[in-house]
Design an enzyme around this catalytic site. Structure first.
Site, mmCIF file in Angstrom:
data_model
loop_
_atom_site.group_PDB
_atom_site.id
_atom_site.type_symbol
_atom_site.label_atom_id
_atom_site.label_comp_id
_atom_site.label_asym_id
_atom_site.label_seq_id
_atom_site.Cartn_x
_atom_site.Cartn_y
_atom_site.Cartn_z
ATOM 1 C CE LYS A 112 63.789 -70.453 66.466
ATOM 2 N NZ LYS A 112 63.340 -71.729 67.067
HETATM 3 C C1 PLP Z 1 63.014 -72.801 66.338
HETATM 4 C C2 PLP Z 1 63.060 -74.093 67.041
HETATM 5 C C3 PLP Z 1 63.207 -75.292 66.339
HETATM 6 C C4 PLP Z 1 63.247 -75.351 64.828
HETATM 7 O O1 PLP Z 1 64.407 -74.727 64.298
HETATM 8 P P1 PLP Z 1 64.413 -74.289 62.766
HETATM 9 O O2 PLP Z 1 65.693 -73.537 62.585
HETATM 10 O O3 PLP Z 1 63.212 -73.415 62.584
HETATM 11 O O4 PLP Z 1 64.347 -75.521 61.944
HETATM 12 C C5 PLP Z 1 63.312 -76.462 67.068
HETATM 13 N N1 PLP Z 1 63.241 -76.459 68.415
HETATM 14 C C6 PLP Z 1 63.092 -75.331 69.118
HETATM 15 C C7 PLP Z 1 63.002 -75.400 70.595
HETATM 16 C C8 PLP Z 1 63.006 -74.100 68.473
HETATM 17 O O5 PLP Z 1 62.858 -72.982 69.163
#
Ligand code: PLP
Length: 462
Positions: A112
């Site tokens: 993210k």
């Molecule tokens: C947010 C997240 C996901 C899922 O991603 P999306 O874009 O919500 O599908 C998977 N793994 C981790 C570690 C995350 O932080």
């Protein structure tokens, strides 16, 4: 470049407006009116470029007039300078034809950061120019919140409020949200699940008095700018493995469908992606929907991959919009049905979805076994989310088409689960080793819209 709502009833916006707005006023999500296509030559020319330059070339057509080339280049440079790896998103090999894209070298050790660091710099540039101030609210199952707080801490034009489900995030995730000392960041622990936190954030956006009064802006994965930032690493990694001259596939640990939707955009832009594989944990609503057409939330079961513990997958709406031929009314109808229990995707729309997406599920035991096995066979220590991806990817390998699994978090972000599975305690990178010694600051809130709105109004009045 214009952006339109998936529910067809909100005004069209520019890139900057869509970014600052987040959720559309009709409850929908913004998507580009048209996805620009990148010629095969231009894709081939990305080979060997620094990550930042790939980012500039891939994202530029989506930005329109919102930023000049020089501004945009400077924004990208600032966004990624704090990463702990020179390649930003290094690719490592796990086995024949199977690669892992390490997206966890950012400041909060999860993918993210790629989107959030960029969006922080984009917000700052846009708000500085207009002299405005905004209030950002976001819901998090752990990683979004820490990434948002890290990206916005100390920016004077922004207050950030992050709702996370009390007791349901890992200690590292919690500390990353509660230890920053800057007064413009506020961690709120809500009594409920992630879906409750997400629902309250949506309620705030649908309360127009509140929304306009505090100048609400959203940076959850529904924000188009976040999806766009994630498109970049699909290009960077595919080109590294020979695209556009050969096809590659991706497997993506999925919750809110934001990350994999970025892959779908890359494919629409002309990147030769063979399959996009949705990997879910035991909260498998997306896998069930793609297998049976029924989208029926049936309650979250907490797992060791908590960032994927989701039953209402926001960005799936964007895929449905395309699958229904960009019919906003049809999407609005599905979302109404969802409020009263769930919906069934039409046969035509399901077929359209399956042209792009495969899916698989990985349960808790399989997740632990995969962490242990990959450590033993490759030395790579996976976080539980990435392990879900690796397991599902292995079931979808195809001769001649390299598979890239997205590693979405660093194992040290989920040390208890990793240690239980592999018998190894994953240490934090030295640059964050003092995380456990810093003071925490958090406010517990009930799962109640009025109470949360009052608290936010009081805090920003100070
Ligand atoms: C947010 C997240 C996901 C899922 O991603 P999306 O874009 O919500 O599908 C998977 N793994 C981790 C570690 C995350 O932080």
């Amino acid at each position: 470049m214009k952006y339109v709502s998936t529910r067809g009833q909100a005004p069209d916006l520019t890139f900057e407006e869509a970014m600052l707005t987040g959720l559309a006023r009709d409850g929908g999500l913004y998507v580009p009116a048209e996805v620009p296509v990148m010629a095969a030559n231009d894709i081939a020319a990305l080979a060997g470029l620094p990550y930042e330059e790939v980012a500039f070339r891939v994202m530029r057509p989506f930005i329109g007039d919102s930023f000049t080339d020089d501004e945009f280049r400077a924004i990208i440079a600032r966004a990624y300078e704090g990463f702990g790896h020179a390649a930003r998103a290094p690719l490592v090999q796990l086995g024949p034809g199977h690669f892992l894209l390490e997206l966890f070298h950012g400041p909060t050790l999860a993918f993210k950061d790629f989107a959030m660091q960029l969006i922080g710099q984009l917000f700052q540039a846009a708000l500085e120019r207009s002299g405005q101030r905004v209030t950002i609210v976001g819901a998090t199952s752990g990683d979004t919140g820490s990434a948002a707080i890290e990206a916005f801490r100390g920016l004077d034009a922004v207050d950030v409020f992050i709702l996370y489900p009390h007791g349901r995030v890992s200690e590292v995730q919690r500390r990353q949200m509660t230890t920053p000392a800057e007064s413009n960041v506020h961690a709120l622990a809500i009594d409920g699940h992630f879906d409750d936190a997400q629902a309250r954030v949506k309620d705030m956006f649908n309360d127009f008095d509140f929304r306009d009064g505090v100048r609400l802006a959203g940076v959850n994965s529904i924000n188009w700018a976040r999806v766009l930032a994630q498109v970049v690493y699909y290009f960077a990694s595919a080109v590294e493995l020979g695209a556009p001259h050969r096809k590659v596939s991706f497997t993506v640990p999925t919750g809110n469908f934001g990350d994999i939707f970025a892959g779908y955009i890359a494919r629409k832009m002309g990147l030769p992606i063979d399959r996009l594989v949705v990997a879910t944990n035991q909260n498998d609503i997306l896998h069930r929907c793609l297998s049976t057409s029924e989208y029926m939330p049936d309650g979250v079961i907490p797992s060791i991959s908590p960032s994927m513990d989701i039953q209402v997958s926001s960005n799936f709406e964007r895929a449905l919009f395309d699958a229904y031929g960009r019919d906003g009314k049809a999407v609005a109808q599905l979302m109404d049905e969802l409020k009263s229990g769930g919906f069934r995707v039409s046969q035509g729309a399901l077929q359209a979805l399956r042209e792009h997406f495969d899916s698989g599920r990985c349960d808790e035991d399989e997740t632990r076994a995969t962490i242990k096995r990959l450590q033993a066979t490759t030395g790579e220590l996976l976080c539980p989310h990435s392990a879900v991806g690796v397991k599902v990817a292995e079931e979808n390998l195809k001769p001649g088409v390299p598979m890239i699994t997205l590693a979405t978090a660093h194992p040290a972000k989920f040390p208890a689960a990793v240690e239980e599975a592999a018998g190894i305690h994953p240490p934090l990178p030295p640059r964050m080793a003092d995380l456990y010694d810093r003071d925490e600051r958090v406010t517990r809130v009930p799962n109640d819209l009025a109470a949360i709105e009052t608290l936010i109004r009081e805090r920003i009045a100070k």
